[in-house]
Design a protein around this motif. Structure first.
Motif, PDB file in Angstrom:
ATOM      1  N   UNK A 109     -38.077 -20.371  11.670  1.00 13.14           N
ATOM      2  CA  UNK A 109     -39.939 -20.390  11.512  1.00 13.14           C
ATOM      3  C   UNK A 109     -39.627 -22.070  10.766  1.00 13.14           C
ATOM      4  N   UNK A 110     -38.262 -22.136   9.788  1.00 17.95           N
ATOM      5  CA  UNK A 110     -37.845 -23.881   9.126  1.00 17.95           C
ATOM      6  C   UNK A 110     -38.218 -24.903  10.433  1.00 17.95           C
ATOM      7  N   UNK A 111     -37.415 -24.133  10.907  1.00 21.92           N
ATOM      8  CA  UNK A 111     -37.501 -25.089  12.876  1.00 21.92           C
ATOM      9  C   UNK A 111     -38.908 -25.509  13.273  1.00 21.92           C
ATOM     10  N   UNK A 112     -39.611 -24.307  13.788  1.00 27.40           N
ATOM     11  CA  UNK A 112     -40.565 -24.392  13.784  1.00 27.40           C
ATOM     12  C   UNK A 112     -41.647 -25.197  13.136  1.00 27.40           C
ATOM     13  N   UNK A 113     -42.014 -24.711  12.107  1.00 27.21           N
ATOM     14  CA  UNK A 113     -42.667 -26.079  10.722  1.00 27.21           C
ATOM     15  C   UNK A 113     -42.057 -27.629  11.908  1.00 27.21           C
ATOM     16  N   UNK A 115     -40.697 -29.115  13.933  1.00 30.75           N
ATOM     17  CA  UNK A 115     -41.003 -29.254  15.128  1.00 30.75           C
ATOM     18  C   UNK A 115     -42.563 -29.356  15.278  1.00 30.75           C
ATOM     19  N   UNK A 116     -43.686 -28.573  14.780  1.00 32.37           N
ATOM     20  CA  UNK A 116     -44.765 -28.480  14.219  1.00 32.37           C
ATOM     21  C   UNK A 116     -45.275 -30.992  13.949  1.00 32.37           C
ATOM     22  N   UNK A 117     -44.311 -30.187  12.886  1.00 28.69           N
ATOM     23  CA  UNK A 117     -45.219 -31.726  11.876  1.00 28.69           C
ATOM     24  C   UNK A 117     -44.914 -32.843  13.531  1.00 28.69           C
ATOM     25  N   UNK A 118     -43.877 -32.488  13.949  1.00 26.64           N
ATOM     26  CA  UNK A 118     -43.041 -34.056  14.748  1.00 26.64           C
ATOM     27  C   UNK A 118     -44.359 -33.872  15.440  1.00 26.64           C
ATOM     28  N   UNK A 119     -44.514 -32.683  16.559  1.00 28.30           N
ATOM     29  CA  UNK A 119     -45.944 -33.373  17.403  1.00 28.30           C
ATOM     30  C   UNK A 119     -47.119 -34.163  16.298  1.00 28.30           C
ATOM     31  N   UNK A 120     -47.370 -33.138  15.377  1.00 29.96           N
ATOM     32  CA  UNK A 120     -48.809 -33.647  15.010  1.00 29.96           C
ATOM     33  C   UNK A 120     -48.778 -36.067  14.747  1.00 29.96           C
ATOM     34  N   UNK A 121     -47.480 -36.162  14.059  1.00 28.67           N
ATOM     35  CA  UNK A 121     -47.735 -37.140  14.433  1.00 28.67           C
ATOM     36  C   UNK A 121     -46.981 -37.609  15.526  1.00 28.67           C
ATOM     37  N   UNK A 122     -46.898 -37.577  16.297  1.00 32.19           N
ATOM     38  CA  UNK A 122     -46.903 -38.033  17.779  1.00 32.19           C
ATOM     39  C   UNK A 122     -48.239 -38.058  18.606  1.00 32.19           C
ATOM     40  N   UNK A 123     -49.033 -36.970  18.077  1.00 30.97           N
ATOM     41  CA  UNK A 123     -50.049 -37.029  18.732  1.00 30.97           C
ATOM     42  C   UNK A 123     -51.046 -38.110  18.136  1.00 30.97           C
ATOM     43  N   UNK A 146     -45.875 -44.183  26.789  1.00 31.57           N
ATOM     44  CA  UNK A 146     -45.124 -44.031  25.947  1.00 31.57           C
ATOM     45  C   UNK A 146     -45.465 -42.895  24.796  1.00 31.57           C
ATOM     46  N   UNK A 147     -46.778 -43.430  24.484  1.00 27.24           N
ATOM     47  CA  UNK A 147     -46.692 -43.283  23.387  1.00 27.24           C
ATOM     48  C   UNK A 147     -47.058 -41.068  23.251  1.00 27.24           C
ATOM     49  N   UNK A 148     -47.760 -41.428  24.955  1.00 23.11           N
ATOM     50  CA  UNK A 148     -48.003 -39.844  25.507  1.00 23.11           C
ATOM     51  C   UNK A 148     -46.842 -39.445  26.222  1.00 23.11           C
ATOM     52  N   UNK A 149     -45.955 -39.879  26.338  1.00 23.27           N
ATOM     53  CA  UNK A 149     -45.146 -39.446  26.965  1.00 23.27           C
ATOM     54  C   UNK A 149     -44.015 -38.660  26.062  1.00 23.27           C
ATOM     55  N   UNK A 150     -43.879 -39.070  24.787  1.00 18.49           N
ATOM     56  CA  UNK A 150     -43.233 -38.670  23.395  1.00 18.49           C
ATOM     57  C   UNK A 150     -43.882 -37.271  22.990  1.00 18.49           C
ATOM     58  N   UNK A 151     -45.609 -37.736  23.031  1.00 23.41           N
ATOM     59  CA  UNK A 151     -46.479 -36.447  22.555  1.00 23.41           C
ATOM     60  C   UNK A 151     -46.017 -35.445  23.441  1.00 23.41           C
ATOM     61  N   UNK A 152     -46.580 -35.428  24.752  1.00 20.45           N
ATOM     62  CA  UNK A 152     -45.682 -33.555  25.248  1.00 20.45           C
ATOM     63  C   UNK A 152     -44.834 -33.840  25.404  1.00 20.45           C
ATOM     64  N   UNK A 153     -43.525 -34.447  24.757  1.00 21.34           N
ATOM     65  CA  UNK A 153     -42.277 -33.861  24.810  1.00 21.34           C
ATOM     66  C   UNK A 153     -42.118 -32.991  23.682  1.00 21.34           C
ATOM     67  N   UNK A 154     -43.094 -33.537  22.206  1.00 18.63           N
ATOM     68  CA  UNK A 154     -42.949 -32.909  21.396  1.00 18.63           C
ATOM     69  C   UNK A 154     -43.839 -31.454  21.355  1.00 18.63           C
ATOM     70  N   UNK A 155     -44.737 -31.663  22.247  1.00 18.93           N
ATOM     71  CA  UNK A 155     -45.363 -30.722  22.126  1.00 18.93           C
ATOM     72  C   UNK A 155     -44.523 -29.232  23.115  1.00 18.93           C
ATOM     73  N   UNK A 156     -43.512 -30.191  24.059  1.00 19.27           N
ATOM     74  CA  UNK A 156     -42.756 -28.911  24.672  1.00 19.27           C
ATOM     75  C   UNK A 156     -42.050 -27.883  23.377  1.00 19.27           C
ATOM     76  N   UNK A 157     -41.305 -29.142  22.772  1.00 15.75           N
ATOM     77  CA  UNK A 157     -40.579 -28.431  21.655  1.00 15.75           C
ATOM     78  C   UNK A 157     -40.733 -27.946  20.854  1.00 15.75           C
TER      79      UNK A 157
END
Length: 370
Positions: A109-113, A115-123, A146-157
């Motif tokens: 659960x902590x890992x998901x939270x 990863x969710x924060x990382x994704x929100x930042x990259x988005x 590059x910003x779009x690719x980072x956002x998509x990768x974080x979304x996958x994680x």
């Protein structure tokens, strides 16, 4: 001289007697070689239905039976049922406890939270760059990609973390043991607080049986396997209630013979709403065997000639008796079904004996009796 005459006379007398005896012997042998049959009863071969009752031991089994195991290494926290408990499908039977699973779920659960924060930042970064890029010359196309690719990768994680959290929650559901169908708990092998494992050597927590409906299993011998049909009525009794006759129907035929028993397995469904019958009982089954009328002939038992050479029927054709080999089927009283190369309306001897020899010429009157 007198003594000599007496000897000649005595020798002549002996010779005459011997010739007489020899003549009688030859006459008797010739008479025996010609089979003389006086008036005998016969009948014309017919086809007709024939049934018989076969008594056979069966076995009553639960319609469904399952051993319920723990789904992961755990401790028994709570048991909600015991031996003899009637349960419904989906009912909770036991609650297990695996302390390490709580910690594992917290980590996931902590890992998901995170990863969710990382994704929100990259988005957010990508969204700002996208908005800025609308002014020509402010953001290069490469930086935006590059910003779009980072956002998509974080979304996958993030999606992977969510899947791991769902898996962890599903694993926690394994700690609840529920009934897969309605039935009766017939065995309980653990107590509260016991450790239970999985894999080889694991002990089942419970045995669950469906007893409102039972399976009646019988093994029908090869000689009678073809006489049982689907839907055929079957009566049986049990020792605990000998005065009551239970009724069922043939529901399933295996369609093959058991290699060891040389018998066909037949199953009947038995409704047991009153629970008068229990799995494991050995009932006495009464089967009505119905002989097929196709290519099946029925004759009196007395028409069979059983000898050391086999079983025969004596047929009369063109004034001679012919021993025809046959195989016997089911019998009922003084009637029995036979299988052979005979044809309808063949004339057969009613009372077959070895005195009526094969190939003998009929002499006398043949009386047809039906």
């Amino acid at each position: 001289m007198k003594a000599f005459n007496k000897s000649v006379i005595l020798y002549s007398t002996i010779l005459i007697v011997a010739m007489g005896l020899h003549s009688c012997s030859n006459s008797k042998a010739e008479k025996e070689t010609k089979e003389e049959i006086s008036t005998v009863n016969a009948f014309l071969l017919q086809q007709e239905p024939l049934s018989d009752t076969l008594t056979i031991a069966g076995e009553l089994l639960a319609f469904q039976q399952v051993d319920l195991y723990a789904k992961m290494n755990s401790f028994v926290r709570q048991l909600t049922v015991d031996v003899g408990s009637k349960v419904n499908k989906g009912q909770l039977l036991a609650v297990m406890d695996a302390p390490e699973m709580n910690a594992q779920q917290d980590v996931v659960s902590s890992r998901m939270q995170s990863q969710e924060a990382i994704y929100m930042a990259s988005k957010a970064t990508y969204d700002r760059l996208l908005e800025t890029s609308k002014t020509p010359g402010t953001i290069s196309q490469n930086d935006l990609e590059q910003a779009e690719a980072r956002k998509n990768a974080d979304y996958g994680q993030l999606q992977a973390s969510k899947a791991m959290l769902r898996e962890s929650k599903n694993n926690r559901s394994y700690l609840e043991i529920r009934a897969p169908f309605s039935g009766v708990i017939t065995s309980r092998n653990v107590s509260q607080g016991a450790f239970v494992g999985v894999g080889a050597g694991a002990v089942p927590l419970f045995t669950l049986q469906e007893q409102d409906k039972l399976r009646l299993i019988i093994q029908v011998p090869e000689s009678n396997a073809g006489a049982i049909q689907l839907g055929q009525r079957v009566d049986f009794t049990v020792r605990s209630i000998p005065e009551q006759i239970f009724t069922s129907k043939a529901a399933r035929l295996s369609g093959a013979l058991d290699n060891r028993l040389r018998a066909q397995r037949i199953e009947m469904d038995v409704i047991n709403k009153d629970n008068n019958l229990l799995p494991g009982m050995i009932p006495e089954v009464q089967l009505v065997l119905q002989a097929s009328t196709k290519n099946t002939f029925v004759v009196p038992q007395s028409a069979l000639l059983r000898s050391s050479q086999g079983t025969f029927i004596i047929k009369v054709e063109k004034g001679k008796t012919i021993w025809v080999p046959v195989q016997t089927g089911i019998s009922s009283g003084d009637r029995i079904s036979i299988f052979s190369s005979l044809s309808l309306q063949d004339t057969l001897i009613s009372n077959a004996t070895e005195e009526i020899r094969n190939g003998a010429v009929m002499k006398g009157q043949l009386k047809i009796v039906q």
